[in-house]
Structure formats: structure tokens, C-alpha cells
Write an enzyme that holds these catalytic residues in place. Structure first.
Site, PDB file in Angstrom:
ATOM      1  N   GLU A   1       0.885   2.648   2.944  1.00 24.33           N
ATOM      2  CA  GLU A   1       2.318   2.469   3.148  1.00 24.33           C
ATOM      3  C   GLU A   1       3.046   3.813   3.281  1.00 24.33           C
ATOM      4  O   GLU A   1       2.775   4.760   2.545  1.00 24.33           O
ATOM      5  CB  GLU A   1       2.892   1.704   1.950  1.00 24.33           C
ATOM      6  CG  GLU A   1       4.387   1.442   2.013  1.00 24.33           C
ATOM      7  CD  GLU A   1       4.935   0.850   0.727  1.00 24.33           C
ATOM      8  OE1 GLU A   1       6.034   0.267   0.773  1.00 24.33           O
ATOM      9  OE2 GLU A   1       4.268   0.963  -0.330  1.00 24.33           O
TER      10      GLU A   1
ATOM     11  N   LYS B   1       9.309  -5.603   5.292  1.00 24.95           N
ATOM     12  CA  LYS B   1       8.991  -5.930   3.904  1.00 24.95           C
ATOM     13  C   LYS B   1      10.035  -6.868   3.302  1.00 24.95           C
ATOM     14  O   LYS B   1      11.236  -6.589   3.333  1.00 24.95           O
ATOM     15  CB  LYS B   1       8.911  -4.628   3.106  1.00 24.95           C
ATOM     16  CG  LYS B   1       8.450  -4.762   1.668  1.00 24.95           C
ATOM     17  CD  LYS B   1       8.261  -3.377   1.073  1.00 24.95           C
ATOM     18  CE  LYS B   1       7.775  -3.375  -0.352  1.00 24.95           C
ATOM     19  NZ  LYS B   1       7.535  -1.998  -0.856  1.00 24.95           N
TER      20      LYS B   1
ATOM     21  N   CYS C   1       3.075  -3.667   0.135  1.00 23.67           N
ATOM     22  CA  CYS C   1       3.168  -3.265  -1.268  1.00 23.67           C
ATOM     23  C   CYS C   1       3.714  -4.357  -2.184  1.00 23.67           C
ATOM     24  O   CYS C   1       2.977  -5.278  -2.524  1.00 23.67           O
ATOM     25  CB  CYS C   1       3.952  -1.966  -1.379  1.00 23.67           C
ATOM     26  SG  CYS C   1       3.623  -1.066  -2.923  1.00 23.67           S
TER      27      CYS C   1
END
Length: 300
Positions: free
Chosen positions: A50, A123, A160
Site C-alpha cells: 500500500e 478504500k 489495508c
């Protein structure tokens, strides 16, 4: 390599991990070098960690760090990875800090093996805690969870903090994802040096693989990064432990917490599909009972 016919549809996946400097050109060059190494080992799909273009800047709340964001279209790192993907005939999910007019996102562009940009995932789950102050920088993603039909497999990509939410993994697999990928930046906790989440982190994603009967690939960075914050210096030591899990959640390849590594593993997606269908986890779902997931307190 990918194959068809009686041999099954075999796909080789890779996870790379490395320590980032805070010089974008150096990190992009490192990512390219490791992608090339993964390709030499037979990888068809290669995952890089990431926000690999620089240090994990979310340790601080600083206005100048917004300058690190770039638009999706014409993004030089994405364009470089498109050329690399086409040259090597590999699929590359590319993590980057996205500027979209007045909004900012923690995003991944999925690049197919011919260099085509298959689209964007932003995200969805944004953390906000000591050392991981992402809500200061990132809007909650608005793309929804996706499955990308790439050359070698249909893949799902979470980012993540998404990896802690089983709903994310299930949503991607319900849309056809055959392999899950999670680029990550996680390590020590600045407020508590005794807190080490690495085993918890791995077990949660192993659960996603096992619960959905799909392989899973996680890539994390390594190294100690120091960022100047509004309250002084903040340090995070990223614990690596990048891994590849098989469709029952078993870890088949695991990196350590200190070394630059390239992990590679092969899976037969036809075999995995057969096992997934035979196990009955999707046949026996009861979505009519899952409305409670839309509440905070479990009340109807």
C-alpha cells in the site's frame, strides 16, 4: 503459468515487500525491480504494498502531505506500471494517493497483463488512530467493492483496513473474485510499544480465505519510518510478514519482518472452484437473515 484444458487453470501469484524511502522515484524503481523478479519466478499477478511511493505519511496530520496526491488519469506511476505489465504480461494492482478534484482517496488501479487499466477501487474503510490518521487525508471510498476480470483470473482488491472486515471479502467473492489481494501498511503502534498485531492480522485474512475458499495475497512494507508530526517525531516499525494463503486459509508462503522478499505460489483455480462449490458455503447462505448487518446495535 496460466494453463487450460485437463491441467486445470493454473495461476501463479506473487507478493513483494520492501522498505520505502521517502523518495518516490527510488520506491517506484524498487517496485519495478521486484515485479521483474516475481515475473522471472513465473508470477502472473504481482501485488505491491500500500502507498509504496513514499513513507506512510498518515502518522501525521500535515497539510503539505496533500501535495503527494495525484489524479488517477495521467498518473505517472500508473502509466509506468501499465508499460511494465504489458512488457512482462503480468497483472499489477497499483496503490496510490488519489486526488479527485476536492476529494482524496486511498486507491488502487488494476492493470491487466496487456497494460489495460481495468478500473479503480477506492478504500472503503478508513482508520483513524494514533499513527494511522487516515481520515485526515482520505475520503471514504465511493466505488463499492469490485471484482476485476483480468487475463489470468477474476480478482478482488481490498486495501489495508478493509482486510479486517469479512463483509468486504465476501462481497468481492460474491461478485466472482477468485483470488483476494490486500496491499497493506501496518506495523507497531506509536501509543503502545508492547502491542504487536501481526499474528492477529494474518489470522483475520486467513479466515477470509478459508471462509470464501479462495487464495489470498497480502503485501506489507518493512522498515522503521520516522515522520515529523505536529506533536514531534512519530515512529512506526512496519512488520512485513507478507504472505500468500491457500483456499482453506493455510499459509503457503510467508515473509519475515525484516527482509525484502518476493513470495510466489501457484494455484489451480478450477480445482479451487470445484471445492468452493462442493463445500456449500454459498449454497447455504441466508441473506434474508443478514439485515442485522445494517445496524450498529443488533436491533431490528
Amino acid at each position: 503459468m496460466a494453463a487450460g484444458g485437463g491441467a486445470g487453470r493454473k495461476v501463479t501469484v506473487a507478493a513483494v515487500q520492501f522498505a520505502c524511502t521517502d523518495v518516490e522515484s527510488e520506491n517506484v524503481a524498487t517496485a519495478e525491480r521486484l515485479i521483474r523478479e516475481a515475473h522471472k519466478k513465473g508470477a502472473n499477478i504481482v501485488l505491491v504494498q500500500e502507498l509504496f511511493e513514499g513513507h506512510y505519511f498518515c502518522q501525521a496530520q500535515r497539510l503539505d502531505f496533500f501535495k503527494r496526491a495525484k489524479p488517477y488519469k495521467g498518473n505517472p506511476t500508473i502509466m509506468r506500471m501499465q508499460k511494465l505489465a504489458k512488457e512482462l504480461d503480468v497483472v499489477i494492482p497499483v496503490s496510490f494517493f488519489e486526488e479527485a478534484n476536492n476529494a482524496h482517496y486511498n486507491s488502487v488501479a488494476v492493470i491487466d497483463a496487456d497494460g489495460t487499466d481495468l478500473g479503480l477501487y477506492r478504500k472503503s474503510h478508513i482508520p483513524d488512530g494514533p499513527g494511522y490518521q487516515e481520515k485526515f487525508y482520505f475520503n471514504p471510498g465511493d466505488t463499492g467493492f469490485k471484482a476485476f476480470k483480468a487475463k489470468y483470473a477474476t480478482i478482488g482488491v481490498g486495501i489495508c483496513w478493509d482486510q479486517w472486515f469479512p463483509e468486504c471479502a465476501r462481497a468481492m467473492v460474491l461478485q466472482g473474485a477468485e483470488i483476494l489481494f490486500y496491499p497493506t501498511a501496518i506495523g507497531s503502534e506509536p501509543q503502545d510499544n508492547n502491542l504487536d498485531s501481526r499474528e492477529h492480522w494474518k489470522r483475520v485474512m486467513q479466515g477470509h480465505a478459508g471462509a470464501n475458499l479462495v487464495p489470498l495475497v497480502a503485501s506489507n512494507r518493512i522498515g522503521k519510518e520516522t515522520v515529523e508530526t505536529e506533536h514531534g517525531l512519530s515512529n512506526i516499525t512496519f512488520y512485513g510478514n507478507s504472505f500468500i494463503a491457500g483456499p482453506t486459509g493455510e499459509i503457503v508462503k510467508l515473509a519475515n519482518d525484516k527482509d525484502e522478499e518476493v513470495l510466489v505460489a501457484e494455484f489451480d483455480l478450477d480445482e479451487t472452484k470445484s471445492i468452493r462449490h462442493g463445500w456449500g458455503i454459498f449454497r447455504d447462505r441466508r441473506p434474508d437473515l443478514y439485515k442485522v448487518l445494517l445496524t450498529l446495535d443488533g436491533e431490528k
